[in-house]
Write an enzyme that holds these catalytic residues in place. Structure first.
Site, mmCIF file in Angstrom:
data_model
loop_
_atom_site.group_PDB
_atom_site.id
_atom_site.type_symbol
_atom_site.label_atom_id
_atom_site.label_comp_id
_atom_site.label_asym_id
_atom_site.label_seq_id
_atom_site.Cartn_x
_atom_site.Cartn_y
_atom_site.Cartn_z
ATOM 1 N N SER A 166 99.373 -13.840 27.386
ATOM 2 C CA SER A 166 97.990 -13.789 27.853
ATOM 3 C C SER A 166 97.650 -14.718 29.007
ATOM 4 O O SER A 166 96.547 -14.659 29.526
ATOM 5 C CB SER A 166 97.032 -14.069 26.688
ATOM 6 O OG SER A 166 96.969 -12.974 25.818
ATOM 7 N N LYS A 168 88.730 -20.879 29.923
ATOM 8 C CA LYS A 168 88.561 -19.671 29.117
ATOM 9 C C LYS A 168 87.550 -19.940 27.998
ATOM 10 O O LYS A 168 87.501 -21.049 27.446
ATOM 11 C CB LYS A 168 89.932 -19.283 28.545
ATOM 12 C CG LYS A 168 90.014 -17.971 27.795
ATOM 13 C CD LYS A 168 91.467 -17.724 27.385
ATOM 14 C CE LYS A 168 91.654 -16.425 26.618
ATOM 15 N NZ LYS A 168 93.086 -16.173 26.298
ATOM 16 N N SER A 178 95.026 -11.735 27.689
ATOM 17 C CA SER A 178 93.605 -11.849 27.390
ATOM 18 C C SER A 178 92.859 -12.805 28.316
ATOM 19 O O SER A 178 91.635 -12.831 28.338
ATOM 20 C CB SER A 178 93.415 -12.324 25.947
ATOM 21 O OG SER A 178 93.980 -13.623 25.767
#
Length: 492
Positions: free
Chosen positions: A183, A84, A159
């Site tokens: 997330s 990420k 997310s």
């Protein structure tokens, strides 16, 4: 005869690593297959914000040289993964999905990046995300939305949307995400992969762009439970650079993986199945619980009476911490600067106005208000007291069970744009995951089938005692082994 690239991309993480060890395939072949897959599919998926092709190829050549010498570093050595874009990576752009960090080149690596590379994993790029990890759909990315591989008109979740979509689509064999209120687990459920939020303090947060420091935690996403367990074992452990990092030894998560569900006590919170769930999700979750019973586990009725206050408490605590953490983005030290501003005060204001998106601004305002004089006791302090009550609820529930099981999300992946105009509806996507973060417990999402009406994946959430990730992996693997793998999503 070489293996077709598409087949290489669908190999499990450990399967790919074993192939490199046996010299049946090379790391260079795996990396070229991964890069080709990204090139072919990411125009529609939008899972990557940056691809480091040259670095990945160099790392693959080094992994192949180690394999030839019989000096492989680990089971991950030579296998393509991605992280990420919230993890700082030396010399590679790190944006946290925000314009205010556009062009930022970190001078160091996050601890988890160091540990992956020390194990020989090949990081092929940085993954799309909601800005500063604030969101449940990946639509808050300042750069582009990410799409669900199962249905490109739907969200992959957030997310860590890019982290889940890239694994589901076969672009990489595993990825890293962060989980502040769901997330990792929500995108894993929406995309039909395994996602793990470890116990708070189990994995170092050093080098993670901070959102809410008392809630953020790093974890893996993979297509198989055992692969996620291997990645977590690789990145977990004490880090003196993170004052919240636990000194507790890391368990061998793979050792009890095949022990099965027999004898496990599975707690089922009555509050999680008492309404508010889409019928198809509830049916899949109840079927998974019945599977545990059939496998020899005992289902135990438990109660989490304060879980209904979780959303409210979270959206006071997390924005309060975010308002402090995001104060550092002022246009002075790094990131975007309003160079045309007249004076320091205007530069501060304009840099933040231009660089931050609507959701971070909303949460900064919420947090600043909650911490302001006259409101601290009424809001922030009261939310922390609710957090303590939620933790006590879990403590009481675990007196009678080994793991807690229930839904990850109230629905399957929703349509892109469907909830962007209603922040409260978006926040409710995390209603079942947030309490796990508030209580600092480990949580996991494992696929439990496809919703009958839509054909979209449904995830089962498992929550464990502090630092008992091993039992979560054991329980998740028992279900995975019984149900079998999900089919691959359609080609983008």
């Amino acid at each position: 005869m070489s293996t077709p690239a598409k087949e290489l991309c669908r190999l499990g993480l450990r399967e790919a690593g074993a192939g490199v060890a046996a010299k049946a395939i090379s790391s260079s072949e795996l990396v070229e297959a991964s890069l080709a897959r990204i090139q072919a599919t990411d125009g529609k998926l939008g899972a990557f914000l940056a691809v480091s092709a040259d670095r990945a190829r160099a790392a693959a050549r080094a992994a192949d040289a180690r394999a030839a010498r019989g000096e492989r570093r680990s089971e991950l050595d030579g296998v393509p993964v991605a992280v990420k874009d919230i993890f700082v990576t030396k010399g590679v752009p790190t944006t946290a999905g925000s314009r205010i960090l556009e062009g930022y080149l970190p001078p160091y690596d996050a601890t988890v990046v160091e540990r992956l590379e020390a194990a020989g994993a090949v990081i092929v790029g940085k993954l799309n995300m909601d800005e500063f990890a604030m969101g449940s759909s990946n639509e808050n990315s300042a750069y582009k939305p990410c799409h669900n591989p199962w249905d490109l008109s739907r969200t992959p979740g957030g997310s860590s949307g890019g982290s889940a979509a890239s694994v589901a689509a076969g672009q990489v064999h595993a990825s890293l995400g962060t989980d502040t209120g769901g997330s990792i687990r929500e995108p894993a459920a929406f995309c039909g992969v395994v996602g793990v939020k470890p116990t708070y303090g189990r994995v170092s947060r050093y080098g993670v762009v901070a959102f809410a420091s008392s809630l953020d935690q790093v974890g893996p996403l993979a297509r198989e439970v055992g692969d996620a367990a291997l990645v977590l074992r690789t990145i977990a452990g004490h880090d003196p650079r993170d004052m919240t990092s636990s000194t507790r030894p890391v368990d061998d998560y793979l050792a009890p993986l095949e022990d099965g569900a027999r004898g496990l006590r599975v707690g089922v919170p009555r509050e999680w199945l008492s309404g508010g769930l889409d019928a198809g999700v509830e049916a899949a979750v109840r079927a998974a619980l019945d599977t545990y019973r059939r496998l020899g586990a005992t289902l135990v009725d438990v109660s989490l009476p304060h879980s209904k206050y979780g959303i409210g408490a979270y959206y006071l605590i997390a924005p309060a911490e975010a308002s402090s953490n995001l104060a550092r983005y002022d246009g002075v030290r790094f990131g975007l600067r309003a160079a045309d501003a007249k004076g320091l005060k205007e530069m501060y204001a304009e840099s933040r106005e231009r660089g931050l998106g609507a959701e971070p601004k909303r949460r900064i305002m919420l947090g600043t208000y909650a911490l302001s004089s006259g409101y601290y006791d009424a809001y922030y302090l009261r939310a922390q007291k609710v957090r303590t009550l939620i933790r006590r609820d879990f403590d009481e529930a675990f007196r009678g069970c080994d793991v807690i099981a229930g839904p990850v999300t109230p629905s399957v992946a929703f349509k892109l744009g469907e909830r962007t105009g209603d922040p409260l509806q978006m926040y409710l996507a995390d209603i079942f995951t947030i309490t796990c973060n508030l209580a600092a417990l480990p949580g996991l999402s494992v696929p439990c089938g496809l919703e009958a009406a839509s054909g979209l994946p449904v995830g089962l959430q498992l929550v464990g005692r502090p630092f008992d990730e091993a039992t979560l992996f054991r329980a998740a693997r028992a279900l995975e082994r019984e149900l079998g793998p999900l089919p691959a999503p359609p080609e983008p």
